[in-house]
Design a protein around this motif. Sequence first.
Motif, PDB file in Angstrom:
ATOM      1  N   ARG A 137     -19.012 -20.548  13.912  1.00 53.87           N
ATOM      2  CA  ARG A 137     -17.617 -20.363  13.521  1.00 53.87           C
ATOM      3  C   ARG A 137     -17.059 -19.089  14.153  1.00 53.87           C
ATOM      4  NH1 ARG A 137     -16.279 -20.524   7.424  1.00 53.87           N
ATOM      5  NH2 ARG A 137     -14.241 -21.113   8.241  1.00 53.87           N
ATOM      6  N   ARG A 138     -15.739 -19.045  14.260  1.00 59.81           N
ATOM      7  CA  ARG A 138     -15.071 -17.853  14.752  1.00 59.81           C
ATOM      8  C   ARG A 138     -15.383 -16.682  13.819  1.00 59.81           C
ATOM      9  NH1 ARG A 138     -10.118 -18.491  17.760  1.00 59.81           N
ATOM     10  NH2 ARG A 138      -8.943 -17.344  16.163  1.00 59.81           N
ATOM     11  N   ARG A 139     -15.673 -15.531  14.387  1.00 65.42           N
ATOM     12  CA  ARG A 139     -16.062 -14.357  13.623  1.00 65.42           C
ATOM     13  C   ARG A 139     -14.900 -13.371  13.548  1.00 65.42           C
ATOM     14  NH1 ARG A 139     -21.920 -13.166  16.310  1.00 65.42           N
ATOM     15  NH2 ARG A 139     -21.837 -11.335  14.940  1.00 65.42           N
ATOM     16  N   VAL A 140     -14.839 -12.608  12.469  1.00 66.97           N
ATOM     17  CA  VAL A 140     -13.699 -11.733  12.197  1.00 66.97           C
ATOM     18  C   VAL A 140     -14.168 -10.295  12.076  1.00 66.97           C
ATOM     19  CG1 VAL A 140     -11.744 -11.282  10.681  1.00 66.97           C
ATOM     20  CG2 VAL A 140     -12.584 -13.625  10.958  1.00 66.97           C
ATOM     21  N   VAL A 141     -13.458  -9.405  12.770  1.00 70.70           N
ATOM     22  CA  VAL A 141     -13.808  -7.985  12.760  1.00 70.70           C
ATOM     23  C   VAL A 141     -12.602  -7.139  12.361  1.00 70.70           C
ATOM     24  CG1 VAL A 141     -15.654  -8.223  14.459  1.00 70.70           C
ATOM     25  CG2 VAL A 141     -13.309  -7.777  15.236  1.00 70.70           C
ATOM     26  N   ILE A 154      -8.092 -16.772  10.357  1.00 69.96           N
ATOM     27  CA  ILE A 154      -8.615 -16.535  11.700  1.00 69.96           C
ATOM     28  C   ILE A 154      -9.768 -17.488  11.998  1.00 69.96           C
ATOM     29  CG2 ILE A 154      -9.803 -14.860  13.174  1.00 69.96           C
ATOM     30  CD1 ILE A 154      -8.188 -12.650  11.762  1.00 69.96           C
ATOM     31  N   ARG A 155     -10.673 -17.658  11.045  1.00 72.88           N
ATOM     32  CA  ARG A 155     -11.820 -18.555  11.256  1.00 72.88           C
ATOM     33  C   ARG A 155     -11.371 -19.994  11.469  1.00 72.88           C
ATOM     34  NH1 ARG A 155     -14.397 -15.391   6.805  1.00 72.88           N
ATOM     35  NH2 ARG A 155     -15.810 -13.920   7.825  1.00 72.88           N
ATOM     36  N   ASP A 156     -10.274 -20.370  10.810  1.00 74.42           N
ATOM     37  CA  ASP A 156      -9.760 -21.739  10.937  1.00 74.42           C
ATOM     38  C   ASP A 156      -8.858 -21.911  12.152  1.00 74.42           C
ATOM     39  OD1 ASP A 156     -11.127 -22.402   8.656  1.00 74.42           O
ATOM     40  OD2 ASP A 156      -9.389 -22.233   7.326  1.00 74.42           O
ATOM     41  N   ASP A 157      -8.766 -20.875  13.002  1.00 77.22           N
ATOM     42  CA  ASP A 157      -8.006 -20.923  14.257  1.00 77.22           C
ATOM     43  C   ASP A 157      -6.499 -21.021  14.036  1.00 77.22           C
ATOM     44  OD1 ASP A 157      -7.889 -20.715  16.987  1.00 77.22           O
ATOM     45  OD2 ASP A 157      -8.131 -22.861  17.365  1.00 77.22           O
ATOM     46  N   ALA A 158      -6.020 -20.535  12.875  1.00 76.95           N
ATOM     47  CA  ALA A 158      -4.575 -20.470  12.649  1.00 76.95           C
ATOM     48  C   ALA A 158      -3.980 -19.188  13.212  1.00 76.95           C
ATOM     49  CB  ALA A 158      -4.275 -20.564  11.156  1.00 76.95           C
ATOM     50  N   ALA A 159      -4.822 -18.206  13.510  1.00 75.93           N
ATOM     51  CA  ALA A 159      -4.360 -16.928  14.056  1.00 75.93           C
ATOM     52  C   ALA A 159      -5.521 -16.244  14.756  1.00 75.93           C
ATOM     53  CB  ALA A 159      -3.810 -16.037  12.940  1.00 75.93           C
ATOM     54  N   ALA A 186      -3.942   0.029   1.280  1.00 77.67           N
ATOM     55  CA  ALA A 186      -4.773   0.021   2.482  1.00 77.67           C
ATOM     56  C   ALA A 186      -4.462  -1.250   3.248  1.00 77.67           C
ATOM     57  CB  ALA A 186      -6.252   0.087   2.137  1.00 77.67           C
ATOM     58  N   MET A 187      -4.205  -1.088   4.532  1.00 74.97           N
ATOM     59  CA  MET A 187      -3.892  -2.220   5.400  1.00 74.97           C
ATOM     60  C   MET A 187      -4.859  -2.223   6.580  1.00 74.97           C
ATOM     61  SD  MET A 187      -1.349  -3.619   3.780  1.00 74.97           S
ATOM     62  CE  MET A 187      -0.958  -4.869   5.006  1.00 74.97           C
ATOM     63  N   PHE A 188      -5.129  -3.426   7.089  1.00 74.54           N
ATOM     64  CA  PHE A 188      -6.129  -3.582   8.137  1.00 74.54           C
ATOM     65  C   PHE A 188      -5.637  -4.516   9.229  1.00 74.54           C
ATOM     66  CE2 PHE A 188      -7.975  -3.003   3.991  1.00 74.54           C
ATOM     67  CZ  PHE A 188      -8.773  -1.886   4.188  1.00 74.54           C
ATOM     68  N   VAL A 189      -6.052  -4.244  10.428  1.00 76.40           N
ATOM     69  CA  VAL A 189      -5.919  -5.220  11.506  1.00 76.40           C
ATOM     70  C   VAL A 189      -7.241  -5.958  11.586  1.00 76.40           C
ATOM     71  CG1 VAL A 189      -5.584  -5.599  13.970  1.00 76.40           C
ATOM     72  CG2 VAL A 189      -4.210  -3.881  12.771  1.00 76.40           C
ATOM     73  N   LEU A 190      -7.186  -7.256  11.341  1.00 76.12           N
ATOM     74  CA  LEU A 190      -8.343  -8.134  11.448  1.00 76.12           C
ATOM     75  C   LEU A 190      -8.168  -8.993  12.688  1.00 76.12           C
ATOM     76  CD1 LEU A 190      -8.423  -9.308   7.715  1.00 76.12           C
ATOM     77  CD2 LEU A 190      -9.740  -7.433   8.724  1.00 76.12           C
ATOM     78  N   GLU A 191      -9.240  -9.146  13.446  1.00 75.61           N
ATOM     79  CA  GLU A 191      -9.145  -9.908  14.698  1.00 75.61           C
ATOM     80  C   GLU A 191     -10.325 -10.851  14.859  1.00 75.61           C
ATOM     81  OE1 GLU A 191      -7.947  -8.087  18.525  1.00 75.61           O
ATOM     82  OE2 GLU A 191      -7.939  -6.198  17.404  1.00 75.61           O
ATOM     83  N   GLU A 192     -10.065 -11.934  15.552  1.00 78.84           N
ATOM     84  CA  GLU A 192     -11.160 -12.773  16.018  1.00 78.84           C
ATOM     85  C   GLU A 192     -12.013 -11.923  16.960  1.00 78.84           C
ATOM     86  OE1 GLU A 192     -13.566 -15.171  18.363  1.00 78.84           O
ATOM     87  OE2 GLU A 192     -11.728 -14.347  19.251  1.00 78.84           O
ATOM     88  N   ARG A 193     -13.315 -11.978  16.768  1.00 69.51           N
ATOM     89  CA  ARG A 193     -14.219 -11.038  17.434  1.00 69.51           C
ATOM     90  C   ARG A 193     -14.080 -11.051  18.956  1.00 69.51           C
ATOM     91  NH1 ARG A 193     -19.696 -11.374  19.146  1.00 69.51           N
ATOM     92  NH2 ARG A 193     -20.854  -9.406  18.893  1.00 69.51           N
ATOM     93  N   GLU A 194     -14.051 -12.208  19.581  1.00 71.24           N
ATOM     94  CA  GLU A 194     -13.952 -12.272  21.044  1.00 71.24           C
ATOM     95  C   GLU A 194     -12.603 -11.734  21.522  1.00 71.24           C
ATOM     96  OE1 GLU A 194     -16.550 -12.862  22.947  1.00 71.24           O
ATOM     97  OE2 GLU A 194     -17.613 -12.985  21.033  1.00 71.24           O
ATOM     98  N   HIS A 195     -11.559 -11.965  20.736  1.00 76.71           N
ATOM     99  CA  HIS A 195     -10.238 -11.420  21.057  1.00 76.71           C
ATOM    100  C   HIS A 195     -10.296  -9.902  21.099  1.00 76.71           C
ATOM    101  CE1 HIS A 195      -6.050 -10.163  20.205  1.00 76.71           C
ATOM    102  NE2 HIS A 195      -5.681 -11.306  20.756  1.00 76.71           N
ATOM    103  N   ALA A 196     -10.959  -9.302  20.115  1.00 79.14           N
ATOM    104  CA  ALA A 196     -11.077  -7.839  20.056  1.00 79.14           C
ATOM    105  C   ALA A 196     -11.926  -7.304  21.200  1.00 79.14           C
ATOM    106  CB  ALA A 196     -11.682  -7.435  18.719  1.00 79.14           C
ATOM    107  N   ILE A 197     -13.024  -7.998  21.520  1.00 76.27           N
ATOM    108  CA  ILE A 197     -13.904  -7.543  22.595  1.00 76.27           C
ATOM    109  C   ILE A 197     -13.192  -7.609  23.943  1.00 76.27           C
ATOM    110  CG2 ILE A 197     -15.990  -8.149  23.899  1.00 76.27           C
ATOM    111  CD1 ILE A 197     -17.251  -8.957  21.198  1.00 76.27           C
ATOM    112  N   ARG A 198     -12.429  -8.679  24.169  1.00 84.59           N
ATOM    113  CA  ARG A 198     -11.729  -8.830  25.450  1.00 84.59           C
ATOM    114  C   ARG A 198     -10.760  -7.692  25.719  1.00 84.59           C
ATOM    115  NH1 ARG A 198     -11.545 -14.338  24.066  1.00 84.59           N
ATOM    116  NH2 ARG A 198      -9.399 -14.121  23.296  1.00 84.59           N
ATOM    117  N   ARG A 199     -10.119  -7.188  24.655  1.00 92.56           N
ATOM    118  CA  ARG A 199      -9.149  -6.112  24.905  1.00 92.56           C
ATOM    119  C   ARG A 199      -9.771  -4.715  24.727  1.00 92.56           C
ATOM    120  NH1 ARG A 199      -6.524  -3.598  20.758  1.00 92.56           N
ATOM    121  NH2 ARG A 199      -7.052  -4.255  18.642  1.00 92.56           N
ATOM    122  N   GLY A 200     -11.083  -4.663  24.538  1.00 94.59           N
ATOM    123  CA  GLY A 200     -11.778  -3.386  24.446  1.00 94.59           C
ATOM    124  C   GLY A 200     -11.495  -2.620  23.175  1.00 94.59           C
ATOM    125  N   ALA A 201     -11.226  -3.317  22.084  1.00 96.09           N
ATOM    126  CA  ALA A 201     -10.893  -2.664  20.818  1.00 96.09           C
ATOM    127  C   ALA A 201     -12.108  -1.995  20.193  1.00 96.09           C
ATOM    128  CB  ALA A 201     -10.308  -3.682  19.842  1.00 96.09           C
TER     129      ALA A 201
END
Length: 427
Positions: free
Chosen positions: A8-12, A188-193, A247-262
């Motif tokens: 499944r899509r992973r969230v970071v 995010i895991r369900d590919d809606a964002a 408290a607010m967070f930016v949550l991202e699909e893991r590969e999306h975050a890795i691609r942009r060097g987050a």
Amino acid sequence: MVGVDDGRRRVVVTGIGVVAPGEVGTKAFWELLTAGRTATRTISTFDPSPFRSRVAAECDFDPQAAGLTQRQIRQWDRTAQFAVVAAREALDDSGVSGVNDPIRTGVMAGTACGMTISLDREFAVVSDEGRERLVDDAHGVPYLYDYFVPSSMATELAWLVEAEGPVGVVSTGCTSGIDVIAHACDLIRDDAADVMLAGASDAAISPITVACFDAIKATTPRNDEPESASRPFDLTRNGFALGEGAAMFVLEEREHAIRRGAHIYAEVTGYAGRCNSYSMTGLRVDGNEMAEAIRVALDRSRMNPEDIGYVNAHGSATKQNDRHETAAFKKSLGDHAYRVPVSSIKSMIGHSLGAVCALEFAASALAIEHSVVPPTANLHVPDPECDLDYVPLVAREQRVRTVLSVASGFGGFQSAIVLAEPEWSRG
């Protein structure tokens, strides 16, 4: 041992923003926690003298200094102000602004009480200080409707991040801060964002809130010692101290975050929620429902109890909660419950209702980031029935690879969420 990844899509977590009791900002929040300082004091925003409990953990928040315009200050309730300021910090921290697709970006806002302060104030105006049973809304501010609907806060956050994907509100009482993050992760895991701005905010230190908790004697009457009034797991505890914050967070699909060097703080690996169907405010001593939520969260994380390196407890400083929670840890973690460090940051920042679990999620991610377990302040005389390692008084430096954070809420809600360091292997 961690099991095989299910594909499944992973969230970071790539961005953190905090407005907490004491000074504003994530850095100040973490410094307060690791120093073991408390932000509880005598309530200053109104005259608390008529009430049983007169202490709370207040934010030193100047909206103008925080970058809000005069128009925003007049229009937005303190809850929405907290949320927007925390969101701005999270977005700046993540560096995601301008690189994300609006259609693939969403917002989830959590709150237990919504716009309490503004509603309290405006009711006094439209009812002529409570003398009129039939209120006249003509005397209210033009923004009165916005105060009635917490979705107005989600709207402001969506405009801030230019989100055109899923946007919504989660309000599940004191578990809102965990539940809203879990729902955003599911999207995010369900590919809606690919990117979700998610978190929780509450600013409910007001006469009506204080009166409600006074009525059920849930808050501490230790008014002569406000700095040490919140004492989770201590034998002398006698109720929680109210708090406020966001408290607010930016949550991202893991590969999306890795691609942009987050920069990645942690991965959200599993979550579960349960309800005790027992009492609106009461908890069973056995802790079965929280234990079940923990077990399912671990299962979804592909983890065993021994994999957990730190437990961020609900730790409200009420006797029924602390004993219920201790029992739940023993049932779900087995012998490992006696070895894993546990702490409650409510001892320092009070109980900000729906927002506090988001603040605890921030503390959990920062514990992984900095390899520090924050302490339980004011824990001098441990309750013999709370016989786990509740990390008293002083922060503990140790590597933290995984964190379990839990919450209990009125209505019987029990929630658990698991975070892991970015390099934690799931295969």
